[in-house]
Design a protein around this motif. Structure first.
Motif, PDB file in Angstrom:
ATOM      1  N   ASP A  52     -46.161   8.268  -0.661  1.00 29.17           N
ATOM      2  CA  ASP A  52     -47.053   7.617  -0.094  1.00 29.17           C
ATOM      3  C   ASP A  52     -48.063   6.804  -0.935  1.00 29.17           C
ATOM      4  O   ASP A  52     -49.089   7.008  -0.851  1.00 29.17           O
ATOM      5  N   CYS A  53     -47.231   5.706  -1.412  1.00 30.31           N
ATOM      6  CA  CYS A  53     -48.019   4.792  -2.296  1.00 30.31           C
ATOM      7  C   CYS A  53     -49.079   4.154  -1.640  1.00 30.31           C
ATOM      8  O   CYS A  53     -50.272   3.868  -1.896  1.00 30.31           O
ATOM      9  N   PHE A  54     -48.550   3.810  -0.209  1.00 32.57           N
ATOM     10  CA  PHE A  54     -49.860   3.256   0.519  1.00 32.57           C
ATOM     11  C   PHE A  54     -49.506   4.026   1.827  1.00 32.57           C
ATOM     12  O   PHE A  54     -48.672   4.565   2.155  1.00 32.57           O
ATOM     13  N   THR A  55     -50.874   4.464   2.644  1.00 31.88           N
ATOM     14  CA  THR A  55     -50.786   5.319   3.960  1.00 31.88           C
ATOM     15  C   THR A  55     -49.587   4.435   5.089  1.00 31.88           C
ATOM     16  O   THR A  55     -48.782   5.406   5.588  1.00 31.88           O
ATOM     17  N   ILE A  56     -49.444   3.185   4.806  1.00 43.11           N
ATOM     18  CA  ILE A  56     -48.153   2.559   5.723  1.00 43.11           C
ATOM     19  C   ILE A  56     -46.887   3.318   5.423  1.00 43.11           C
ATOM     20  O   ILE A  56     -46.145   3.507   6.431  1.00 43.11           O
ATOM     21  N   ALA A  57     -46.620   3.597   4.053  1.00 38.63           N
ATOM     22  CA  ALA A  57     -45.338   4.033   3.774  1.00 38.63           C
ATOM     23  C   ALA A  57     -45.257   5.548   4.228  1.00 38.63           C
ATOM     24  O   ALA A  57     -43.946   5.801   4.754  1.00 38.63           O
ATOM     25  N   GLY A  64     -52.454  11.194  -7.068  1.00 42.57           N
ATOM     26  CA  GLY A  64     -52.553   9.930  -8.284  1.00 42.57           C
ATOM     27  C   GLY A  64     -51.103   9.437  -8.272  1.00 42.57           C
ATOM     28  O   GLY A  64     -50.087  10.116  -8.120  1.00 42.57           O
ATOM     29  N   HIS A  65     -51.082   8.144  -8.954  1.00 34.83           N
ATOM     30  CA  HIS A  65     -49.741   7.741  -9.044  1.00 34.83           C
ATOM     31  C   HIS A  65     -49.513   7.162 -10.466  1.00 34.83           C
ATOM     32  O   HIS A  65     -49.291   5.877 -10.418  1.00 34.83           O
ATOM     33  N   PRO A  66     -49.223   7.903 -11.492  1.00 29.42           N
ATOM     34  CA  PRO A  66     -48.737   7.396 -12.884  1.00 29.42           C
ATOM     35  C   PRO A  66     -47.398   7.485 -12.654  1.00 29.42           C
ATOM     36  O   PRO A  66     -46.627   8.032 -12.544  1.00 29.42           O
TER      37      PRO A  66
END
Length: 395
Positions: A294-299, A342-344
């Motif tokens: 879910d890098c972005f909610t649309i994903a 988070g997204h490292p």
């Protein structure tokens, strides 16, 4: 036909390590790698000398000065001297690329125990540098300037979805609020903040529009962090927890040019899911939880439909009926997902597998879903260009 039935051997996740995600100014790439690698080896109940291969997932793209980091894990112990170590990169799916590479070594019989690490240092870099590095994963925008970066790319997905299927503002707000609520129970999460769906779906000074229709709460944060795990065909009886079996896996790549991809189809993710599901011999009814990208909610909204939780254009229904919430039929992103955890970039795929393994081994603490037996993990690089899915099972 499960993985074991197809290849004649079981593969297990037998140990793991995980740092907190967030802004970690006192950590270097090396310190993150060494910490989680050591934790994973200890957790698996093995000696460093039992590791046959090391696979390291990192995007980097100029974010960290050291561009040749494959041997950093050898700093854990001199016993790792001469162990083959390879760095792999597949954009935001670099972590899962490392896992699947190690998995293939086990299935080929060239290794019995593999150490997999994912790590990234990002928060030290200026926003412009981070944006340019991430755009290196986009065919059209690589090397160019962009005010909105990847948020702008996923905003196009959101706009295409909205034009095809109708308004999604409330659905995106519900996803953001759900994942932040889940992240509140995760001590390793970057953004442990509770937000209401109304806040997340409303533009305000504290929640500005980033790339219409995506607001700040629709976007995963830039994070530092690392995660590691041990894959093996022979789990040690000295491990700190029960092993987790890999039932199936799938990888699929889509075309890079945007004009060769339907923006709301995520066709590569569809293919990866079907390959993993068929190998594992499972359907949605056999799963207890999903960790997805879910890098972005649309994903996440599109992925509900990719996985078959909802028909195309009706992803909002599993939010309205509660299916994907913690107490629903099939919880999604109990860890908080990329949105809260988070997204490292290089660490994300490994982290997702660790979070799922913790659930299935009963070691997830406050995050624990009682009775969890099977989980699916989905990780993608670029705009659904590189796609990985794994299906895991408690032993």
């Amino acid at each position: 036909m499960t993985l074991a039935e197809r290849f004649g051997t079981d593969v297990f996740i037998s140990g793991w390590g995980h740092t907190k995600f967030g802004s970690l100014p006192d950590e270097t790439l090396e310190s993150l790698v060494v910490r989680v690698a050591g934790e994973a080896i200890t957790s698996a109940g093995i000696d460093p000398g039992q590791v046959d291969e090391i696979w390291f997932g990192q995007f980097n793209s100029g974010l960290w000065p050291l561009g040749f980091a494959s041997s950093l894990a050898l700093q854990v112990s001199d016993e790792l001297f001469r162990v083959p170590a390879t760095r792999v990169e597949n954009a935001c799916a670099s972590g899962s690329a490392a896992i699947h590479s190690g998995l293939r070594s086990l299935l080929a019989g060239t290794a019995r125990t593999v150490l997999v690490i994912g790590a990234e240092k990002m928060t030290h870099a200026p926003a412009e540098q981070v944006g340019a590095a991430l755009l290196g994963a986009d065919y059209e925008l690589a090397g160019s300037e962009s005010r909105t970066g990847f948020a702008g790319l996923f905003a196009r997905v959101a706009e295409a979805y909205r034009q095809r299927y109708g308004e999604i503002n409330d659905a995106l707000g519900a996803i953001a609020a759900k994942n932040h609520a889940n992240g509140m129970a995760n001590p390793l999460a970057h953004l442990r903040k509770q937000f209401t769906p109304e806040f997340c779906s409303t533009t305000s000074e504290k929640n500005p529009m980033v790339a219409e229709p995506l607001r700040r709460t629709d976007c995963s944060p830039i994070s530092d962090g690392a995660a590691a795990l041990v894959l093996t065909t022979q789990p040690s009886t000295s491990a700190a927890q029960s092993p987790v079996r890999l039932l199936g896996f799938g990888q699929a790549n889509d075309f890079m040019p945007a004009n060769k991809r339907d923006p709301v189809e995520f066709a590569g993710s569809v293919a990866a899911w079907e390959r993993a599901r068929k190998m594992a011999g499972v359907g949605l009814d056999d799963l207890d939880l999903i960790e997805l990208h879910d890098c972005f909610t649309i994903a996440e909204l599109v992925m509900y439909e990719v996985l078959g939780l909802a028909e195309r254009g009706k992803g909002r229904q599993v939010l309205e009926d509660g299916t994907v919430f913690r107490d629903g039929k099939l919880p999604v992103n109990l860890s908080g997902g990329l949105k809260s955890k988070g997204h490292p970039v290089g660490a994300t795929g490994v982290s997702q597998h660790v979070m799922a393994a913790m659930q299935l081994s009963g070691t997830a603490g406050e995050l624990q879903l009682p009775g969890a037996r099977r989980a699916a993990v989905h990780n993608m690089g670029g705009l659904a260009v590189a796609n990985y899915v794994s299906v895991l099972e408690a032993v």
